[in-house]
Design an enzyme around this catalytic site. Structure first.
Site, PDB file in Angstrom:
ATOM      1  CG  ASP A  91      51.790  44.838  31.330  1.00  0.00           C
ATOM      2  OD1 ASP A  91      52.130  45.650  32.212  1.00  0.00           O
ATOM      3  OD2 ASP A  91      52.081  43.633  31.369  1.00  0.00           O
ATOM      4  CG  ASP A 126      54.530  46.680  37.975  1.00  0.00           C
ATOM      5  OD1 ASP A 126      54.480  45.476  38.257  1.00  0.00           O
ATOM      6  OD2 ASP A 126      53.920  47.169  36.993  1.00  0.00           O
ATOM      7  CB  ALA A 192      53.934  38.904  40.556  1.00  0.00           C
ATOM      8  CB  CYS A 275      28.947  25.937  25.102  1.00  0.00           C
ATOM      9  SG  CYS A 275      28.989  27.677  24.638  1.00  0.00           S
ATOM     10  CB  CYS A 277      28.723  30.346  22.286  1.00  0.00           C
ATOM     11  SG  CYS A 277      29.981  29.329  21.472  1.00  0.00           S
ATOM     12  CB  CYS A 280      29.000  25.504  21.015  1.00  0.00           C
ATOM     13  SG  CYS A 280      30.647  25.758  21.698  1.00  0.00           S
TER      14      CYS A 280
END
Length: 580
Positions: A91, A126, A192, A275, A277, A280
Site C-alpha cells: 500500500d 490515491d 475506502a 475448528c 486447525c 484448535c
C-alpha cells in the site's frame, strides 16, 4: 518491463478461480494477502509462506518513513527485508491518509520508492474518500486520484494497483472505474470500504462493489481493500472479487477474538473450539486463556489465518462444483446485515446474468425463497417463455412453474431439487425430435430449431433418453447425459452458422489461430479479436475467421465481453474443427 498475467480457470456466479502471475511467481485466486507490519510481526512472512499464503501485503509508507527499514529495503530489497520469496504487494500510505488525515510523501516519491525496493505490485497515492462524504469532496478527491493515476502510469516500471474511489456514490465509482480501465494498470482495488464493513453496512458495500465492477475491465483482477473476515468471502467472490487482504487475523488476536466463517467469537465465550486447525486440535479454549498474552495472541492469529484459508478453499470448491450461490445463501444467514446484502445483490440481475454460467456441475437446489432469484433461475424462466411461443405444450414444474414439455430433460429443469419431486418422462420416438429442437431454441436462441428439423435422434438403449443427433448420415450434435443440453458436432455447427447472422454465437479469431482451430486445437484468449456480446460462460460457440468462415465449434470459458478483453489463458475449449 512489467511481467503480469491473469487468466480465468473456472467460474460460478460472478466469481472466478484464476491464475495470477507476476515476475514469474504464481498464485491462484481468489486469494488473500495477510497484512504484514514490518515493525511488529505476530506471524513471520516465512511462516505465512509455509502455511500456503503465496502473496502478502505491507505498507511502503511505513518502510519509507522508518529510517532503519528504509535503508535496509533500499540496500537488500523488500523480499530479503521481509524474508519472503512470494509475491509482495504494498500500500502507499492511503490508509494512513484516510485514518489520520495526512502523509508526508508525494505520489511520485512513493511510486519510485516502491520500484527501487523491488515490490511486485505497487500502489500509487490515491485519495480514499470515506462513506457519506459530501458530493463535492468525493468529486474533488476523485479528480486528484485520477491525476495521480495518470502520473503513476507514466512513471511506473512495476505492476501497479489503481484503486477505485468515489465514496458511496455509485455513479462516481463507475466513472472512476471506467477512467482507470482506460489506463495501463494491472489490478483494481476497491478502496475506502473498511468503514462500511466495520459498521456492518454490507448492503452499501454491495452497491459500491457492483458500481465499480460495472465500470472495470473484466480482464483485470479486483481487490477488495481491507476485507479479511471469512464471513464475507462467499458474497464478495460472488460479486466478482478476486483478492482480499487481512490485518484482522492479528488485530483480532490481540483482543482475544476468534474468527469463524459465521462471525467472530471472544475467547472468553468458548468452551469448545468449532475448528480442527493445528491450534484448535492441540489446545482447549481454557488452555489458551491461561497462557501468557503474547503466546495466546500468536496462537489465535495462527487459528485466524487457518480459518481464513479454509473458507477461501471452501469458496473455490463451491465454484468448481457450481455451488457458490448455495454457499452465499448459507453464509448470509449468519448476520441480518449480511442477509440484507445478499438480497440486495440479487437485485443486480443484468450484471449477474452476464457472468452466470449456462450450465453447472451440480443440480439446482431450491434451498430458500432467495434461491428462486438466482440468475440461473431467472434466465431459465425467461428462455422457457421464449421457447413456449414455438412449443406451446407445457407441463407444471414444482419449482419453475409452467415450462415447455420439451425442455423437461434439460438443465436446470431436470437437474433440480425442491420440496416436491419432479418426475421426468422419457420421450417417445415420435416426439423426441421436438425435444432437440426445443433445447436448440432454448440454448442457442430464436430460430435455431430449424437446424434440427430433419434430425434423427438415437435413444440410449440403457436409459431411453436422447443421445446422438444425426441427419442424412452426418452427426449434428449430442444430447448430453449430464445436463440435457447440446454439444455440437461440426455438421450441426455448419447448419447454425448458415442460419444465424453474424455475430450471433461467433468467436472471431486472428490468422495465427486459424489453422490450429481448423484442426480442432483449443483457442487461447490472445488470438480472439471479436465475439458476440450475448455469449455466456460455458456456452457452445462457433469459431470463425475475419471473413466469417466457420473454423470450429467448442465451449467457451468466458462471456462475450471477456472474450474481447482477455490476453491470457484459454478462451474456447474446441470440440471439433472443420478439418478434424
Amino acid at each position: 518491463m512489467v511481467e503480469f498475467k491473469f487468466e480465468v480457470k473456472a467460474r460460478d456466479a460472478a466469481g472466478r478461480i484464476g491464475k495470477l502471475e507476476v515476475n514469474g511467481k504464481k498464485i491462484e485466486t481468489p486469494a488473500i494477502m495477510p497484512v504484514i507490519n514490518p515493525k511488529q510481526l505476530t506471524v513471520t512472512p516465512k511462516e505465512l509462506k509455509e502455511m500456503g499464503f503465496g502473496i502478502i501485503i505491507t505498507n511502503s509508507y511505513i518502510i519509507y518513513k522508518t529510517p532503519e527499514l528504509r535503508e535496509k529495503a533500499l540496500e537488500v530489497g523488500i523480499h530479503r527485508l521481509l524474508d519472503y520469496d512470494g509475491i509482495i504487494e504494498v500500500d502507499s500510505g492511503s490508509f494512513q491518509l484516510m485514518r489520520y488525515g495526512g502523509v508526508d510523501v508525494t505520489n511520485r516519491e512513493i511510486v519510485e520508492f516502491q520500484e527501487r525496493i523491488g515490490v511486485d505490485i505497487g500502489t500509487f497515492l490515491d485519495i480514499p474518500t470515506p462513506p457519506d462524504a459530501p458530493r463535492e469532496k468525493a468529486e474533488e478527491d476523485l479528480r486528484i486520484t485520477l491525476e495521480r493515476a495518470k502520473e503513476a502510469e507514466e512513471i511506473k516500471g512495476i505492476a501497479m494497483n489503481a484503486a477505485v474511489q468515489g465514496s458511496t456514490y455509485p455513479d462516481l465509482r463507475t466513472y472512476a472505474a471506467r477512467k482507470l480501465s482506460e489506463m495501463n494498470f494491472e489490478i483494481h482495488p476497491i478502496g475506502a470500504v473498511v468503514p462500511l464493513m466495520e459498521s456492518y453496512r454490507y448492503r452499501d458495500l454491495v452497491d459500491v462493489v457492483i458500481a465499480s465492477k460495472q465500470g472495470l475491465r473484466s480482464d483485470r483482477p479486483v481487490h477488495l481493500f481491507g476485507a479479511g473476515h471469512p464471513m464475507i468471502f462467499a458474497l464478495a467472490v460472488a460479486m466478482g472479487i478476486d483478492l482480499f487482504d487481512s490485518a484482522s487475523y492479528a488485530l483480532y488476536a490481540k483482543d482475544d477474538r476468534y474468527l469463524t466463517p459465521e462471525g467472530t467469537k471472544h475467547l472468553s465465550e468458548l468452551e469448545y473450539f468449532p475448528c480442527s486447525c493445528p491450534v484448535c486440535s492441540r489446545y482447549t479454549p481454557r488452555e489458551l486463556r491461561e497462557m501468557p498474552k503474547e503466546e495466546r495472541t500468536r496462537l489465535l492469529a495462527l487459528h485466524n489465518l487457518w480459518v481464513i484459508r479454509e473458507e477461501l478453499n471452501r469458496v473455490k470448491q463451491a465454484i468448481k462444483e457450481g455451488e457458490l450461490w448455495r454457499l452465499v445463501d448459507e453464509r448470509a444467514r449468519s448476520h441480518p446485515k449480511l442477509y440484507a446484502a445478499y438480497k440486495r445483490l440479487l437485485e443486480y440481475q443484468d450484471y449477474l446474468e452476464k457472468n452466470e454460467p449456462i450450465t453447472k456441475a451440480s443440480a439446482f437446489f431450491k434451498v430458500s425463497e432467495e434461491s428462486l432469484k438466482w440468475p440461473i433461475v431467472q434466465r431459465a424462466k425467461a428462455r422457457a417463455e421464449r421457447v413456449k411461443a414455438k412449443f406451446p405444450e407445457t407441463i407444471n414444474h414444482p419449482i419453475f412453474g409452467e415450462i415447455p414439455k420439451y425442455l423437461s430433460l434439460s438443465y436446470p429443469f431436470a437437474q433440480s431439487e425442491g420440496e416436491e419431486d419432479f418426475t421426468i418422462e422419457k420421450p417417445g420416438k415420435r416426439e423426441v425430435r421436438n425435444y432437440v429442437m426445443a433445447v436448440a431454441e432454448y440454448q442457442f436462441g430464436e430460430g435455431t430449431r430449424e437446424a434440427f428439423k430433419d434430425a434423427f435422434v438415437e435413444l440410449s438403449r440403457k436409459t431411453g433418453m436422447p443421445r446422438q443427433i444425426k441427419a442424412k448420415g452426418k452427426h449434428l450434435a449430442t444430447f448430453r447425459a449430464e445436463d440435457g443440453l447440446l454439444t455440437l458436432g461440426i455438421e450441426g455447427a455448419k447448419r447454425l452458422h448458415e442460419i444465424l447472422p453474424f455475430p450471433r454465437m461467433r468467436v472471431v479469431v486472428d490468422e495465427d489461430a486459424e489453422p490450429f482451430a481448423r484442426k480442432g486445437k483449443n483457442v487461447f484468449a490472445k488470438f480472439v479479436i471479436d465475439a458476440d456480446e450475448n455469449i455466456r460462460p460455458y456456452d457452445e460457440v462457433l469459431i470463425v475467421n475475419r471473413n466469417d468462415e466457420l473454423l470450429a465449434t467448442g465451449q467457451t470459458l468466458l462471456n462475450g465481453r471477456e472474450l474481447k478483453l482477455f490476453q491470457s489463458g484459454l478462451a474456447v475449449k474446441v470440440r471439433r474443427g472443420v478439418e478434424k
